[in-house]
Design a protein around this motif. Structure first.
Motif, PDB file in Angstrom:
ATOM      1  N   PHE A 149      -3.425  -8.356  -3.314  1.00 21.82           N
ATOM      2  CA  PHE A 149      -3.433  -6.891  -3.439  1.00 21.82           C
ATOM      3  C   PHE A 149      -3.957  -6.485  -4.820  1.00 21.82           C
ATOM      4  O   PHE A 149      -4.788  -5.582  -4.940  1.00 21.82           O
ATOM      5  CB  PHE A 149      -2.021  -6.339  -3.217  1.00 21.82           C
ATOM      6  CG  PHE A 149      -1.963  -4.842  -3.161  1.00 21.82           C
ATOM      7  CD1 PHE A 149      -2.343  -4.164  -2.005  1.00 21.82           C
ATOM      8  CD2 PHE A 149      -1.542  -4.098  -4.262  1.00 21.82           C
ATOM      9  CE1 PHE A 149      -2.302  -2.772  -1.951  1.00 21.82           C
ATOM     10  CE2 PHE A 149      -1.508  -2.720  -4.220  1.00 21.82           C
ATOM     11  CZ  PHE A 149      -1.876  -2.047  -3.055  1.00 21.82           C
ATOM     12  N   THR A 199       0.557 -12.333  -1.427  1.00 21.03           N
ATOM     13  CA  THR A 199       0.325 -10.932  -1.017  1.00 21.03           C
ATOM     14  C   THR A 199       0.122 -10.047  -2.246  1.00 21.03           C
ATOM     15  O   THR A 199      -0.751  -9.195  -2.266  1.00 21.03           O
ATOM     16  CB  THR A 199       1.501 -10.361  -0.180  1.00 21.03           C
ATOM     17  OG1 THR A 199       2.682 -10.368  -0.976  1.00 21.03           O
ATOM     18  CG2 THR A 199       1.722 -11.139   1.099  1.00 21.03           C
ATOM     19  N   PRO A 217       0.816  -1.222   0.000  1.00 18.79           N
ATOM     20  CA  PRO A 217       0.000   0.000   0.000  1.00 18.79           C
ATOM     21  C   PRO A 217       0.848   1.271   0.000  1.00 18.79           C
ATOM     22  O   PRO A 217       0.453   2.284  -0.594  1.00 18.79           O
ATOM     23  CB  PRO A 217      -0.812  -0.100   1.300  1.00 18.79           C
ATOM     24  CG  PRO A 217      -0.456  -1.377   1.954  1.00 18.79           C
ATOM     25  CD  PRO A 217       0.600  -2.063   1.179  1.00 18.79           C
TER      26      PRO A 217
END
Ligand code: KG4
Ligand code: ZN
Length: 349
Positions: free
Chosen positions: A103, A99, A66
């Motif tokens: 995402f 991950t 992020p």
């Protein structure tokens, strides 16, 4: 010209990468322009453990994704401007790969059409197509960068893989050789550990080798004369281990240089022999170990001796990065190839 804007995410190992590139030219003459290329390295986190710890890698990717994504700018604006989102699905560490996949799925929401899975090794393979930093000479004299032609031999040397491909075009290849045990980068990392050098060992060995004598110790060149194109580096690593055990006061720089010479001799000999056998016009090298200047220089010299043209990525694209995943995403999309959107640690090229 049909330009595709691609956002890519790379989390297969210990680098979190996000990039935006513009692609054009199609499968025959692909061209890439880097709009953004962000990498967050986890080397410092894994260093105390002497290697990559999968769960720590996962934790760091979760934290970094992020942050990097935010650095690109307003997410709504970014997502509006993007034609395709490419994410690495393998090979690599599965908790780490997930991950990136999760995402990518989160940011694309229900827009599945724009999301594409990418093979990390195809990313390395295509990294030589990414733009090169222009030197002042080539700028002022406008030197044409030579164009690759086929057949070609591609040597992919990373921490997890050592692969030789015979390529008939940018999208048609056959794997002709691979390592039977340790990958080239893994051998550099393990020998570095034997010599008490920090992780990742490749750059440390290269640095130390510069002040050592490559002929000080004659280490084995495993499989160098075998008829096939496979590699084996585990015996070479063990030879260094035994040498250290039996010669407590050995000069480490000499050992690093002698090991590097043996590893490079094998990589270069097999690549050149494959190029001769398949009448290659070009030789491509990529992957983290392609950062090794001694390997690049030696392979380039031998490539030119047999009348082939040598292609290597800009140094920043040897190590894992998302720009190469975006480039591979473009090729995967145009080839209409679909990799399932789930982590596949053992995905092959
Ligand atoms: O391609 P990469 O970044 O990650 C994988 O996909 O595995 O490659 C990392 C590997 C590590 O084993 C590292 O030690 C090696 O590349 N490496 C080098 C050099 N720089 C990185 N090996 C030899 N010489 C170098 N200068
Ligand atoms: Zn890699």
């Amino acid at each position: 010209m049909n330009i595709m804007r691609i956002l890519a995410i790379e989390t297969s190992c210990d680098e979190t990468g996000i990039a935006i590139i513009e692609s054009s030219g199609g499968l025959r003459n692909p061209k890439f322009k880097i709009i953004q290329g962000l990498i967050s390295s986890q080397i410092k986190i894994h260093r105390p453990f002497g290697g990559v710890v999968p769960n720590l890698a996962k934790r760091e990717h979760l934290k970094n994704l992020p942050i990097l994504f935010k650095k690109l700018g307003s997410s709504a604006r970014i997502l509006n401007s993007i034609d395709l989102i490419a994410v690495t699905v393998g090979p690599g560490l599965e908790p780490a790969l997930w991950t990136g996949i999760n995402f990518a799925q989160e940011i694309t929401k229900k827009d599945k059409k724009r999301l594409i899975g990418v093979n990390h090794m195809e990313g390395h393979l295509y990294s030589f197509l990414l733009p090169k930093k222009k030197t002042n000479i080539s700028k002022s004299q406008n030197i044409e960068i030579s164009k690759y032609s086929f057949p070609a031999i591609a040597l992919i040397v990373s921490g997890g893989h050592t692969i030789l491909l015979k390529m008939d075009s940018l999208i048609k290849w056959k794997r002709i050789g691979e390592t039977r045990d340790d990958a080239a980068g893994e051998a550099f990392d393990k020998v570095a550990r034997i010599l008490d050098l920090p992780y990742p060992g490749g750059p440390e060995i290269e640095k130390l080798a510069r002040v050592g004598n490559p002929s000080a110790v004659t280490f084995p060149r495993p499989m160098i004369h075998d008829k096939n194109y496979d590699f084996s580096f585990s015996g070479l690593k063990t030879a260094v281990l035994y040498y250290m055990r039996d010669h407590k006061d050995a000069n480490k720089a000499d050992l690093a240089a002698s090991f590097q010479q043996a590893a490079v001799d094998v990589l270069v000999a097999k690549t050149i022999r494959a190029a001769r056998e398949y009448n290659a016009q070009s030789i491509f090298i990529s992957g983290g170990v392609a950062s090794n200047k001694f390997l690049r220089k030696t392979l380039k010299k031998e490539t030119q001796k047999i009348g082939c043209t040598f292609f290597a990525p800009d140094f920043k694209y040897n190590q894992d990065n998302a720009a190469m995943i975006a480039a591979a995403g473009y090729m995967t999309h145009l080839r209409k190839k679909k990799y399932p959107l789930r982590a596949n640690g053992g995905l092959e090229i």
